[in-house]
Design an enzyme around this catalytic site. Structure first.
Site, PDB file in Angstrom:
ATOM      1  N   TYR A  81     -13.479  22.439  22.679  1.00  0.00           N
ATOM      2  CA  TYR A  81     -13.964  21.089  22.384  1.00  0.00           C
ATOM      3  C   TYR A  81     -15.277  21.183  21.597  1.00  0.00           C
ATOM      4  CZ  TYR A  81     -15.212  16.188  23.255  1.00  0.00           C
ATOM      5  OH  TYR A  81     -15.537  14.865  23.106  1.00  0.00           O
ATOM      6  N   PHE A 133     -12.186   2.071  -4.385  1.00  0.00           N
ATOM      7  CA  PHE A 133     -10.937   2.426  -3.733  1.00  0.00           C
ATOM      8  C   PHE A 133     -10.754   1.440  -2.570  1.00  0.00           C
ATOM      9  CE2 PHE A 133      -8.048   4.576  -0.849  1.00  0.00           C
ATOM     10  CZ  PHE A 133      -6.983   4.694  -1.720  1.00  0.00           C
ATOM     11  N   THR A 134      -9.498   1.120  -2.262  1.00  0.00           N
ATOM     12  CA  THR A 134      -9.212   0.033  -1.305  1.00  0.00           C
ATOM     13  C   THR A 134      -9.972   0.186   0.016  1.00  0.00           C
ATOM     14  OG1 THR A 134      -7.266   1.293  -0.639  1.00  0.00           O
ATOM     15  CG2 THR A 134      -6.903  -0.511  -2.199  1.00  0.00           C
ATOM     16  N   ASP A 224     -17.255  10.569  -3.883  1.00  0.00           N
ATOM     17  CA  ASP A 224     -15.955  10.648  -3.204  1.00  0.00           C
ATOM     18  C   ASP A 224     -15.198  11.807  -3.835  1.00  0.00           C
ATOM     19  OD1 ASP A 224     -13.288  10.454  -2.430  1.00  0.00           O
ATOM     20  OD2 ASP A 224     -13.258   8.269  -2.432  1.00  0.00           O
ATOM     21  N   LYS A 267      -5.883  14.616   0.954  1.00  0.00           N
ATOM     22  CA  LYS A 267      -5.623  14.786  -0.472  1.00  0.00           C
ATOM     23  C   LYS A 267      -6.160  16.128  -0.972  1.00  0.00           C
ATOM     24  CE  LYS A 267      -5.564  10.635  -2.886  1.00  0.00           C
ATOM     25  NZ  LYS A 267      -4.494   9.831  -2.311  1.00  0.00           N
ATOM     26  N   ARG A 390       0.183  -0.478  -7.093  1.00  0.00           N
ATOM     27  CA  ARG A 390      -1.268  -0.400  -7.225  1.00  0.00           C
ATOM     28  C   ARG A 390      -1.680  -1.479  -8.203  1.00  0.00           C
ATOM     29  NH1 ARG A 390      -3.665   2.987  -3.208  1.00  0.00           N
ATOM     30  NH2 ARG A 390      -3.252   0.924  -2.439  1.00  0.00           N
ATOM     31  N   PHE A 456      -1.581  -4.805   1.723  1.00  0.00           N
ATOM     32  CA  PHE A 456      -0.476  -4.064   1.102  1.00  0.00           C
ATOM     33  C   PHE A 456       0.189  -3.089   2.071  1.00  0.00           C
ATOM     34  CE2 PHE A 456      -2.822  -0.098   0.671  1.00  0.00           C
ATOM     35  CZ  PHE A 456      -4.134  -0.534   0.671  1.00  0.00           C
TER      36      PHE A 456
HETATM   37  N1  F0G Z   1     -10.875   7.960  -1.408  1.00  0.00           N
HETATM   38  C1  F0G Z   1      -9.886   8.130  -2.293  1.00  0.00           C
HETATM   39  C2  F0G Z   1     -10.203   8.387  -3.718  1.00  0.00           C
HETATM   40  C3  F0G Z   1      -8.556   8.074  -1.867  1.00  0.00           C
HETATM   41  O1  F0G Z   1      -7.585   8.235  -2.753  1.00  0.00           O
HETATM   42  C4  F0G Z   1      -8.286   7.844  -0.498  1.00  0.00           C
HETATM   43  C5  F0G Z   1      -6.909   7.734  -0.021  1.00  0.00           C
HETATM   44  C6  F0G Z   1      -9.351   7.663   0.379  1.00  0.00           C
HETATM   45  C7  F0G Z   1     -10.648   7.742  -0.103  1.00  0.00           C
HETATM   46  C8  F0G Z   1      -9.128   7.407   1.832  1.00  0.00           C
HETATM   47  O2  F0G Z   1      -8.719   8.564   2.456  1.00  0.00           O
HETATM   48  O3  F0G Z   1      -6.413   8.039   3.326  1.00  0.00           O
HETATM   49  O4  F0G Z   1      -7.727   9.992   4.200  1.00  0.00           O
HETATM   50  O5  F0G Z   1      -8.382   7.675   4.769  1.00  0.00           O
HETATM   51  N2  F0G Z   1      -5.929   7.582  -0.769  1.00  0.00           N
HETATM   52  C9  F0G Z   1      -4.533   7.500  -0.355  1.00  0.00           C
HETATM   53  C10 F0G Z   1      -3.636   7.190  -1.529  1.00  0.00           C
HETATM   54  C11 F0G Z   1      -4.293   6.589   0.810  1.00  0.00           C
HETATM   55  O6  F0G Z   1      -2.421   7.096  -1.305  1.00  0.00           O
HETATM   56  O7  F0G Z   1      -4.093   7.086  -2.662  1.00  0.00           O
HETATM   57  P1  F0G Z   1      -7.755   8.566   3.751  1.00  0.00           P
END
Ligand code: F0G
Length: 483
Positions: A81, A133-134, A224, A267, A390, A456
């Site tokens: 842990y 980013f979303t 990022d 990713k 997108r 979405f």
């Molecule tokens: N930043 C970027 C540039 C991303 O593409 C993503 C996730 C995140 C942050 C968030 O990371 O999913 O580990 O919480 N992108 C995915 C996509 C969801 O399908 O483009 P996460």
């Protein structure tokens, strides 16, 4: 995009520099079943199940192929842990590959965004960025902050020759700081390989300029790095100063300019996990308190120890050009083939996936009927291939509840690293070409269930009119009853 390996016959094909040793059986279900499945999933490709999906091009997130080295490393996980040696190995990889001394582990990328926004964004603050980013956007807004997107000229032009459409416009950054006052800027955010505008990189020269402005105003720069490997690869290919550099040197130069680097390991390096890294102890301590509260103890942060081992090895593999170039080369191939068939895609080809311009593909569909969402559903019916919307559907409504048409309306067909074969890509191209011929049959969508946040993901829609049946009928006429 040319592959480094030349074919004697002159063909330009991306060549796989790996072999497939573990396989997962795929199912290509008939068009009737595809129609049922997409209807049951509310015409939202997020709500399809694997048995109904032939090629999963939804995302590269958590779906890149693991290497033999990653899988074998998972067996030596240290399940402590606290004080886990798996964390120590991950920490070592972060130091070595990303060049940052301190690491806070988190369960995935958005958890890093949560902690960063919660720590540094105050109500009324602004975060200038190359593009949102979303999940970052949702976390900034959750803290009462806002964002400003300061893209360079032409970044949103679908067809362009600008090799760095992810660059930030420096004059706009100066103007944004002057207008808001530096005190109101939480930090400046740069996203490597800008996801939502088609996986477009920024240049090193641009990042240097952003750093210079941030320094002048005493602002923090947050990077990022979820797609940093591919951005580094494209810097090497497209920015002359870096042609002969090692990927490691490019990565270090990029991360050295940021006060905080965060990433989604889903990713960047493996199938789960994320991290926040910095060299600044004060910044580290400000964020540290939130990790045990929301993620887990500081030596695992919600990530399994096995996964930390895979992350560590995956980070080292980011330094291998044959690994990080595989997806961009397949994307380059697919974009080239589609463009030859007259199908509009974002150019130059970027990273993460092939981005089809739904605004042109479905120019007969009104923006508020979600052309990219409709195209994603139609493409699934036509092929069993699952892509992702997108565009406007991925946007949030404004504070008055009005629809905000997206800057770009894209169907993203992700090409996860080392997962798909070239003939599978050719199948996707073929079916998209068929759909292009029959595009007038595609109609719009409207919500039947619209969640308030990140709609979405879980939203349900229905077709405007009976177009899915007409499309499936045409498919059956052209391809026959059985598959
Ligand atoms: N930043 C970027 C540039 C991303 O593409 C993503 C996730 C995140 C942050 C968030 O990371 O999913 O580990 O919480 N992108 C995915 C996509 C969801 O399908 O483009 P996460």
């Amino acid at each position: 995009m040319k592959n480094e390996i030349k074919f004697w016959g002159g063909e330009e094909l991306p060549l796989e520099l790996h072999k497939v040793r573990v396989v997962q059986k795929l199912h290509l279900v008939p068009v009737e079943r595809r129609l049922e499945a997409i209807a049951a999933g509310g015409f939202n490709t997020f709500k399809l199940s694997t048995p109904d999906v032939f090629l999963d091009m939804l995302t590269d997130s958590g779906t890149n192929a693991m290497s033999d080295d990653q899988l074998s490393a998972m067996f030596r996980a240290d399940d402590a842990y606290a004080g886990s040696q798996s964390f120590e190995r991950l920490h070592g990889a972060v130091r070595e590959v990303l060049g940052k001394e301190l690491l806070l582990p988190v369960h995935q990328g958005r958890a890093a965004e949560h902690i960063i926004c919660r720590t540094f964004v105050r109500p009324g603050d602004v975060v200038p960025m190359n593009y949102h980013f979303t999940t970052f956007y949702a976390h900034a807004v959750e803290q009462g902050g806002g964002i400003e997107e300061l893209l360079c000229d032409g970044a949103l032009d679908i067809h362009s020759e600008n090799p760095f459409k992810g660059n930030m416009d420096i004059a706009k950054l100066e103007e944004c700081i002057a207008r808001n006052g530096a005190g109101k800027i939480a930090f400046v955010r740069m996203e490597a390989s800008t996801n939502l505008i088609g996986g477009q990189p920024f240049s090193m020269a641009n990042l240097r300029e952003v750093r210079r402005v941030a320094d002048r105003h005493g602002l923090m720069l947050v990077l990022d790095a979820s797609l940093i490997g591919e951005n580094a690869y494209l810097i090497k290919k497209r920015e002359p100063e870096w042609h002969d550099a090692q990927i490691r040197a490019i990565l270090h130069e990029m991360t050295s300019m940021a006060d905080i680097v965060y990433f989604s390991a889903r990713k960047l390096s493996s199938s789960r996990g994320g991290g926040i890294c910095t060299d600044n102890k004060d910044l580290y301590l400000k964020m540290e308190v939130l990790v045990p509260l929301f993620e887990g103890f500081l030596t695992y942060g919600g990530i399994s120890t096995r996964e930390m081992e895979a992350m560590a090895v995956g980070l080292f593999e980011t330094l291998d050009e044959t690994a990080i170039s595989q997806s961009p080369q397949f994307i380059g191939y697919m974009v080239g083939e589609l463009m030859q068939r007259g199908i509009p895609c974002v150019t130059p080809a970027g990273v993460l996936g092939c981005h089809v311009d739904a605004r042109e593909f479905c120019s007969h569909i009104a923006p508020e009927q979600y052309p990219a969402g409709a195209l994603a559903a139609a493409f699934y019916i036509a092929s069993g291939v699952r892509g992702m919307e997108r565009g406007t559907l991925s946007n949030a409504r404004d504070t008055e509840g009005r629809e905000v048409p997206a800057d770009v309306e894209l169907l993203r067909l992700a090409i996860p690293r080392r997962v798909l074969t070239l003939s599978q890509i050719r199948y996707a191209i073929d079916r998209l070409a068929w759909l292009w011929e029959n595009r007038s049959l595609i109609g719009g969508l409207r919500f039947t269930y619209e969640p308030a946040v990140l709609r979405f993901f879980m939203g349900s829609l229905e077709p405007v009119g009976d177009w899915p049946h007409r499309l499936a009928r045409r498919f059956r006429e052209d391809f026959g009853e059985s598959l």
